[in-house]
Design a protein around this motif. Sequence first.
Motif, short mmCIF file in Angstrom:
data_model
loop_
_atom_site.label_atom_id
_atom_site.label_comp_id
_atom_site.label_asym_id
_atom_site.label_seq_id
_atom_site.Cartn_x
_atom_site.Cartn_y
_atom_site.Cartn_z
N GLN A 19 11.87 -35.02 -36.15
CA GLN A 19 10.59 -35.72 -36.04
C GLN A 19 10.78 -37.23 -36.13
O GLN A 19 10.13 -38.00 -35.43
N GLU A 20 11.68 -37.67 -37.01
CA GLU A 20 11.94 -39.10 -37.17
C GLU A 20 12.54 -39.69 -35.89
O GLU A 20 12.15 -40.76 -35.44
N LEU A 21 13.52 -38.94 -35.30
CA LEU A 21 14.13 -39.41 -34.06
C LEU A 21 13.12 -39.45 -32.93
O LEU A 21 13.10 -40.36 -32.12
N GLN A 22 12.23 -38.40 -32.89
CA GLN A 22 11.20 -38.37 -31.87
C GLN A 22 10.25 -39.55 -32.02
O GLN A 22 9.84 -40.18 -31.05
N SER A 23 9.88 -39.85 -33.30
CA SER A 23 8.99 -40.98 -33.56
C SER A 23 9.62 -42.29 -33.12
O SER A 23 8.97 -43.14 -32.51
N GLN A 24 10.93 -42.44 -33.40
CA GLN A 24 11.62 -43.65 -32.99
C GLN A 24 11.70 -43.74 -31.47
O GLN A 24 11.59 -44.80 -30.88
N LYS A 25 11.89 -42.57 -30.82
CA LYS A 25 11.98 -42.54 -29.38
C LYS A 25 10.67 -42.97 -28.74
O LYS A 25 10.63 -43.64 -27.72
N GLU A 26 9.56 -42.54 -29.38
CA GLU A 26 8.25 -42.87 -28.83
C GLU A 26 7.91 -44.34 -28.98
O GLU A 26 7.09 -44.87 -28.25
N LYS A 27 8.51 -45.02 -29.94
CA LYS A 27 8.22 -46.43 -30.16
C LYS A 27 9.10 -47.31 -29.28
O LYS A 27 9.91 -48.10 -29.74
N ASN A 28 8.97 -47.15 -27.98
CA ASN A 28 9.72 -48.01 -27.08
C ASN A 28 8.76 -48.86 -26.25
O ASN A 28 7.54 -48.67 -26.28
N LEU A 29 9.34 -49.78 -25.52
CA LEU A 29 8.55 -50.77 -24.79
C LEU A 29 7.62 -50.13 -23.77
O LEU A 29 6.45 -50.48 -23.66
N TRP A 30 8.14 -49.16 -23.03
CA TRP A 30 7.35 -48.54 -21.97
C TRP A 30 6.17 -47.76 -22.53
O TRP A 30 5.05 -47.84 -22.01
N ASN A 31 6.40 -47.02 -23.60
CA ASN A 31 5.31 -46.25 -24.20
C ASN A 31 4.24 -47.16 -24.80
O ASN A 31 3.05 -46.86 -24.72
N ASP A 32 4.67 -48.26 -25.41
CA ASP A 32 3.70 -49.23 -25.92
C ASP A 32 2.88 -49.81 -24.77
O ASP A 32 1.66 -49.96 -24.88
N PHE A 33 3.55 -50.13 -23.67
CA PHE A 33 2.87 -50.73 -22.51
C PHE A 33 1.85 -49.76 -21.92
O PHE A 33 0.70 -50.14 -21.67
N THR A 34 2.25 -48.53 -21.67
CA THR A 34 1.32 -47.56 -21.08
C THR A 34 0.16 -47.25 -22.03
O THR A 34 -0.98 -47.07 -21.58
N TYR A 35 0.44 -47.23 -23.33
CA TYR A 35 -0.63 -47.01 -24.31
C TYR A 35 -1.63 -48.15 -24.26
O TYR A 35 -2.85 -47.93 -24.28
N ASP A 36 -1.14 -49.38 -24.19
CA ASP A 36 -2.01 -50.55 -24.17
C ASP A 36 -2.84 -50.61 -22.89
O ASP A 36 -4.03 -50.95 -22.93
N ILE A 37 -2.22 -50.30 -21.75
CA ILE A 37 -2.96 -50.32 -20.48
C ILE A 37 -4.07 -49.28 -20.51
O ILE A 37 -5.18 -49.51 -20.02
N GLY A 38 -3.78 -48.12 -21.10
CA GLY A 38 -4.84 -47.12 -21.25
C GLY A 38 -5.98 -47.63 -22.09
O GLY A 38 -7.16 -47.35 -21.80
N ASN A 39 -5.67 -48.40 -23.12
CA ASN A 39 -6.72 -48.97 -23.97
C ASN A 39 -7.50 -50.08 -23.28
O ASN A 39 -8.67 -50.32 -23.59
N VAL A 40 -6.85 -50.78 -22.34
CA VAL A 40 -7.57 -51.79 -21.56
C VAL A 40 -8.69 -51.12 -20.77
O VAL A 40 -9.86 -51.54 -20.83
#
Length: 280
Positions: A19-40
Amino acid sequence: MRLIKYFTLVLLTTTMTGQELQSQKEKNLWNDFTYDIGNVFGGVGYSYSRPFHWKGNDWANFGYLTGGTLLLFTVDDEFIDWKNGFEQDVPDLIKDYGNKYGAPENNYMLTGGVYLAGLFTKNEKLRRTGVLLISSATAGGFLQQVSKRIIGRARPKSGASSATFDPLHLDRVYDYDSFPSGHAMLAFSNAYAIAKQFKSPWVKGALYTVGMIPGLVRVIDDFHWISDVAFSTVLSIFIVESIDKYLDSKYDEKYNDQKPKNVSWNLSFGPNTLGVSLHF
Protein backbone atom coordinates in the motif's frame (compact mmCIF):
# COMPACT_ATOMS: atom_id res chain seq x y z
CA MET A 1 -0.17 -21.60 16.43
CA ARG A 2 3.11 -19.70 16.27
CA LEU A 3 3.35 -20.53 12.57
CA ILE A 4 -0.08 -19.04 11.93
CA LYS A 5 0.89 -15.85 13.82
CA TYR A 6 4.11 -15.65 11.82
CA PHE A 7 2.35 -15.92 8.47
CA THR A 8 -0.27 -13.42 9.60
CA LEU A 9 2.47 -10.93 10.53
CA VAL A 10 4.23 -11.45 7.18
CA LEU A 11 0.94 -10.98 5.30
CA LEU A 12 0.10 -7.75 7.13
CA THR A 13 3.64 -6.39 6.64
CA THR A 14 3.56 -7.22 2.93
CA THR A 15 0.14 -5.62 2.50
CA MET A 16 1.17 -2.42 4.31
CA THR A 17 4.39 -2.21 2.30
CA GLY A 18 2.48 -2.73 -0.94
CA GLN A 19 0.00 0.00 0.00
CA GLU A 20 2.85 2.39 0.82
CA LEU A 21 4.56 1.69 -2.53
CA GLN A 22 1.24 2.12 -4.33
CA SER A 23 0.66 5.43 -2.53
CA GLN A 24 4.13 6.63 -3.51
CA LYS A 25 3.51 5.51 -7.08
CA GLU A 26 0.30 7.50 -7.23
CA LYS A 27 2.04 10.67 -6.06
CA ASN A 28 3.70 11.43 -9.36
CA LEU A 29 3.65 14.45 -11.63
CA TRP A 30 1.24 13.03 -14.19
CA ASN A 31 -1.33 11.89 -11.65
CA ASP A 32 -1.21 15.26 -9.90
CA PHE A 33 -1.67 17.00 -13.26
CA THR A 34 -4.64 14.90 -14.37
CA TYR A 35 -6.23 15.26 -10.91
CA ASP A 36 -5.87 19.04 -11.06
CA ILE A 37 -7.25 19.30 -14.61
CA GLY A 38 -10.26 17.30 -13.50
CA ASN A 39 -10.77 19.77 -10.67
CA VAL A 40 -10.54 22.70 -13.10
CA PHE A 41 -13.49 21.38 -15.08
CA GLY A 42 -15.25 20.27 -11.92
CA GLY A 43 -14.91 23.76 -10.48
CA VAL A 44 -16.31 25.36 -13.63
CA GLY A 45 -19.30 23.02 -13.59
CA TYR A 46 -19.84 23.59 -9.88
CA SER A 47 -19.88 27.38 -10.29
CA TYR A 48 -22.44 27.16 -13.11
CA SER A 49 -24.69 24.90 -11.05
CA ARG A 50 -24.79 27.16 -7.97
CA PRO A 51 -27.91 29.19 -8.95
CA PHE A 52 -29.91 25.95 -8.71
CA HIS A 53 -28.87 25.70 -5.05
CA TRP A 54 -29.20 29.34 -4.01
CA LYS A 55 -31.18 30.21 -0.91
CA GLY A 56 -32.64 33.43 0.44
CA ASN A 57 -29.44 35.40 1.07
CA ASP A 58 -27.93 34.27 -2.24
CA TRP A 59 -30.93 35.49 -4.19
CA ALA A 60 -30.91 38.72 -2.19
CA ASN A 61 -27.27 39.35 -3.18
CA PHE A 62 -28.08 38.62 -6.81
CA GLY A 63 -30.98 41.05 -6.57
CA TYR A 64 -28.67 43.71 -5.14
CA LEU A 65 -26.22 43.07 -7.98
CA THR A 66 -28.97 43.40 -10.57
CA GLY A 67 -30.41 46.50 -8.92
CA GLY A 68 -27.01 48.13 -8.55
CA THR A 69 -26.20 47.44 -12.20
CA LEU A 70 -29.48 48.97 -13.31
CA LEU A 71 -28.81 52.01 -11.12
CA LEU A 72 -25.41 52.52 -12.72
CA PHE A 73 -27.01 51.97 -16.12
CA THR A 74 -28.93 55.22 -15.62
CA VAL A 75 -25.70 57.22 -15.28
CA ASP A 76 -23.50 55.40 -17.82
CA ASP A 77 -23.61 58.16 -20.42
CA GLU A 78 -23.01 60.88 -17.84
CA PHE A 79 -20.03 58.97 -16.42
CA ILE A 80 -18.46 58.72 -19.88
CA ASP A 81 -18.84 62.47 -20.34
CA TRP A 82 -17.33 63.07 -16.89
CA LYS A 83 -14.27 60.86 -17.44
CA ASN A 84 -13.53 62.63 -20.73
CA GLY A 85 -12.43 65.58 -18.64
CA PHE A 86 -9.39 63.75 -17.22
CA GLU A 87 -8.81 60.93 -19.73
CA GLN A 88 -5.64 62.54 -21.08
CA ASP A 89 -4.16 62.78 -17.58
CA VAL A 90 -4.04 58.99 -17.09
CA PRO A 91 -0.44 57.76 -17.65
CA ASP A 92 0.13 55.54 -20.68
CA LEU A 93 1.77 52.97 -18.41
CA ILE A 94 -1.49 52.50 -16.52
CA LYS A 95 -3.47 52.27 -19.75
CA ASP A 96 -1.09 49.73 -21.26
CA TYR A 97 -1.23 47.61 -18.13
CA GLY A 98 -5.02 47.78 -17.98
CA ASN A 99 -5.58 46.83 -21.61
CA LYS A 100 -2.95 44.08 -21.82
CA TYR A 101 -3.19 42.39 -18.42
CA GLY A 102 -6.85 41.46 -18.68
CA ALA A 103 -6.47 39.98 -22.17
CA PRO A 104 -7.10 36.19 -22.14
CA GLU A 105 -3.70 35.23 -23.54
CA ASN A 106 -1.82 37.22 -20.88
CA ASN A 107 -4.21 36.09 -18.17
CA TYR A 108 -3.59 32.42 -18.88
CA MET A 109 0.16 32.99 -18.97
CA LEU A 110 -0.06 34.22 -15.37
CA THR A 111 -2.49 31.60 -14.10
CA GLY A 112 -0.68 28.79 -15.92
CA GLY A 113 2.64 29.96 -14.50
CA VAL A 114 1.31 29.87 -10.95
CA TYR A 115 -0.08 26.39 -11.44
CA LEU A 116 3.07 24.96 -13.07
CA ALA A 117 5.21 26.39 -10.27
CA GLY A 118 3.08 24.52 -7.75
CA LEU A 119 3.06 21.34 -9.82
CA PHE A 120 6.83 21.11 -10.33
CA THR A 121 7.70 22.15 -6.77
CA LYS A 122 5.10 19.69 -5.40
CA ASN A 123 3.47 22.49 -3.43
CA GLU A 124 -0.18 21.51 -3.04
CA LYS A 125 -1.27 24.93 -1.81
CA LEU A 126 0.24 26.61 -4.87
CA ARG A 127 -1.25 23.93 -7.12
CA ARG A 128 -4.66 24.60 -5.62
CA THR A 129 -4.20 28.34 -6.17
CA GLY A 130 -3.36 27.68 -9.81
CA VAL A 131 -6.42 25.48 -10.20
CA LEU A 132 -8.58 28.20 -8.63
CA LEU A 133 -7.13 30.83 -10.96
CA ILE A 134 -7.53 28.75 -14.11
CA SER A 135 -11.02 27.48 -13.35
CA SER A 136 -12.25 30.95 -12.32
CA ALA A 137 -10.86 32.49 -15.50
CA THR A 138 -12.39 29.72 -17.61
CA ALA A 139 -15.81 29.97 -15.97
CA GLY A 140 -15.88 33.76 -16.19
CA GLY A 141 -14.35 33.88 -19.68
CA PHE A 142 -16.83 31.49 -21.24
CA LEU A 143 -19.77 33.12 -19.48
CA GLN A 144 -18.87 36.61 -20.66
CA GLN A 145 -18.29 35.48 -24.25
CA VAL A 146 -21.73 33.89 -24.43
CA SER A 147 -23.35 36.87 -22.70
CA LYS A 148 -21.82 39.35 -25.14
CA ARG A 149 -23.46 37.59 -28.07
CA ILE A 150 -26.83 37.31 -26.37
CA ILE A 151 -27.01 40.86 -24.99
CA GLY A 152 -25.22 42.77 -27.77
CA ARG A 153 -24.73 46.04 -25.91
CA ALA A 154 -23.06 48.90 -27.79
CA ARG A 155 -19.62 49.98 -26.64
CA PRO A 156 -19.05 53.67 -25.85
CA LYS A 157 -16.56 53.95 -28.73
CA SER A 158 -19.30 52.97 -31.18
CA GLY A 159 -20.83 56.42 -30.69
CA ALA A 160 -24.18 54.94 -29.67
CA SER A 161 -25.82 55.52 -26.31
CA SER A 162 -25.56 53.10 -23.40
CA ALA A 163 -29.15 51.96 -24.07
CA THR A 164 -28.37 50.70 -27.59
CA PHE A 165 -28.47 46.93 -28.13
CA ASP A 166 -28.09 44.54 -31.06
CA PRO A 167 -28.75 41.18 -29.38
CA LEU A 168 -28.79 37.49 -30.26
CA HIS A 169 -25.84 36.92 -32.58
CA LEU A 170 -23.95 33.63 -32.92
CA ASP A 171 -20.89 35.51 -34.14
CA ARG A 172 -19.33 38.30 -32.14
CA VAL A 173 -20.39 41.74 -33.40
CA TYR A 174 -17.61 44.19 -32.58
CA ASP A 175 -18.68 47.48 -31.01
CA TYR A 176 -21.80 45.63 -29.81
CA ASP A 177 -20.13 43.35 -27.27
CA SER A 178 -19.77 45.62 -24.26
CA PHE A 179 -21.60 43.70 -21.54
CA PRO A 180 -20.05 42.19 -19.50
CA SER A 181 -16.37 43.20 -19.36
CA GLY A 182 -13.99 40.29 -19.90
CA HIS A 183 -10.93 42.33 -18.86
CA ALA A 184 -12.57 43.36 -15.57
CA MET A 185 -13.77 39.84 -14.84
CA LEU A 186 -10.45 38.10 -15.53
CA ALA A 187 -8.29 40.68 -13.79
CA PHE A 188 -10.35 40.88 -10.62
CA SER A 189 -10.79 37.10 -10.47
CA ASN A 190 -7.00 36.80 -10.33
CA ALA A 191 -6.64 39.52 -7.72
CA TYR A 192 -9.38 38.10 -5.53
CA ALA A 193 -8.07 34.53 -5.74
CA ILE A 194 -4.47 35.55 -5.00
CA ALA A 195 -5.61 37.77 -2.10
CA LYS A 196 -6.97 34.65 -0.42
CA GLN A 197 -3.35 33.67 0.32
CA PHE A 198 -2.89 36.63 2.66
CA LYS A 199 -4.38 37.64 6.00
CA SER A 200 -3.34 41.30 5.97
CA PRO A 201 -6.22 43.59 4.93
CA TRP A 202 -3.63 45.99 3.52
CA VAL A 203 -2.21 43.35 1.19
CA LYS A 204 -5.71 42.29 0.19
CA GLY A 205 -6.70 45.89 -0.44
CA ALA A 206 -3.62 46.49 -2.58
CA LEU A 207 -4.35 43.39 -4.66
CA TYR A 208 -7.99 44.39 -5.10
CA THR A 209 -6.91 47.86 -6.23
CA VAL A 210 -4.50 46.43 -8.80
CA GLY A 211 -7.21 44.02 -9.95
CA MET A 212 -9.68 46.85 -10.60
CA ILE A 213 -7.31 48.86 -12.80
CA PRO A 214 -7.99 46.94 -16.07
CA GLY A 215 -11.74 47.42 -15.76
CA LEU A 216 -11.42 51.14 -15.08
CA VAL A 217 -8.94 51.58 -17.92
CA ARG A 218 -11.41 49.93 -20.29
CA VAL A 219 -13.96 52.56 -19.25
CA ILE A 220 -11.45 55.36 -19.78
CA ASP A 221 -10.60 54.04 -23.25
CA ASP A 222 -14.30 53.81 -24.23
CA PHE A 223 -14.43 50.03 -24.45
CA HIS A 224 -16.95 49.64 -21.61
CA TRP A 225 -19.55 51.46 -19.56
CA ILE A 226 -19.09 51.71 -15.81
CA SER A 227 -22.06 49.38 -15.24
CA ASP A 228 -20.34 46.69 -17.36
CA VAL A 229 -17.26 46.83 -15.16
CA ALA A 230 -19.10 46.97 -11.83
CA PHE A 231 -21.27 43.98 -12.70
CA SER A 232 -18.29 41.95 -13.96
CA THR A 233 -16.19 42.72 -10.88
CA VAL A 234 -18.85 41.57 -8.42
CA LEU A 235 -19.73 38.53 -10.53
CA SER A 236 -16.06 37.46 -10.49
CA ILE A 237 -16.24 37.38 -6.67
CA PHE A 238 -19.22 35.04 -6.80
CA ILE A 239 -17.40 32.74 -9.23
CA VAL A 240 -14.16 32.58 -7.24
CA GLU A 241 -15.99 31.95 -3.95
CA SER A 242 -18.08 29.12 -5.39
CA ILE A 243 -15.10 27.37 -7.01
CA ASP A 244 -12.98 27.80 -3.87
CA LYS A 245 -15.73 26.12 -1.86
CA TYR A 246 -15.68 23.22 -4.31
CA LEU A 247 -11.90 22.89 -4.02
CA ASP A 248 -12.16 22.64 -0.22
CA SER A 249 -13.37 19.08 -0.71
CA LYS A 250 -10.61 18.23 -3.18
CA TYR A 251 -7.41 19.41 -1.47
CA ASP A 252 -6.03 19.01 2.05
CA GLU A 253 -4.28 22.39 1.93
CA LYS A 254 -6.53 25.29 2.92
CA TYR A 255 -5.98 29.01 2.73
CA ASN A 256 -5.12 30.64 6.04
CA ASP A 257 -6.36 27.85 8.30
CA GLN A 258 -6.66 30.25 11.23
CA LYS A 259 -9.01 32.66 9.50
CA PRO A 260 -12.58 32.89 10.82
CA LYS A 261 -15.01 30.49 9.23
CA ASN A 262 -17.74 33.08 8.82
CA VAL A 263 -16.01 35.27 6.25
CA SER A 264 -18.65 36.44 3.79
CA TRP A 265 -19.32 39.03 1.13
CA ASN A 266 -22.54 40.99 1.08
CA LEU A 267 -23.97 43.65 -1.17
CA SER A 268 -25.72 46.73 0.15
CA PHE A 269 -28.22 48.68 -1.91
CA GLY A 270 -30.48 51.55 -1.00
CA PRO A 271 -31.72 54.96 -2.14
CA ASN A 272 -28.28 56.55 -1.69
CA THR A 273 -26.17 53.48 -1.05
CA LEU A 274 -24.42 50.97 -3.27
CA GLY A 275 -21.52 48.89 -2.03
CA VAL A 276 -19.85 45.60 -1.36
CA SER A 277 -18.95 44.68 2.23
CA LEU A 278 -16.68 41.99 3.66
CA HIS A 279 -17.70 40.58 7.06
CA PHE A 280 -15.16 38.68 9.16
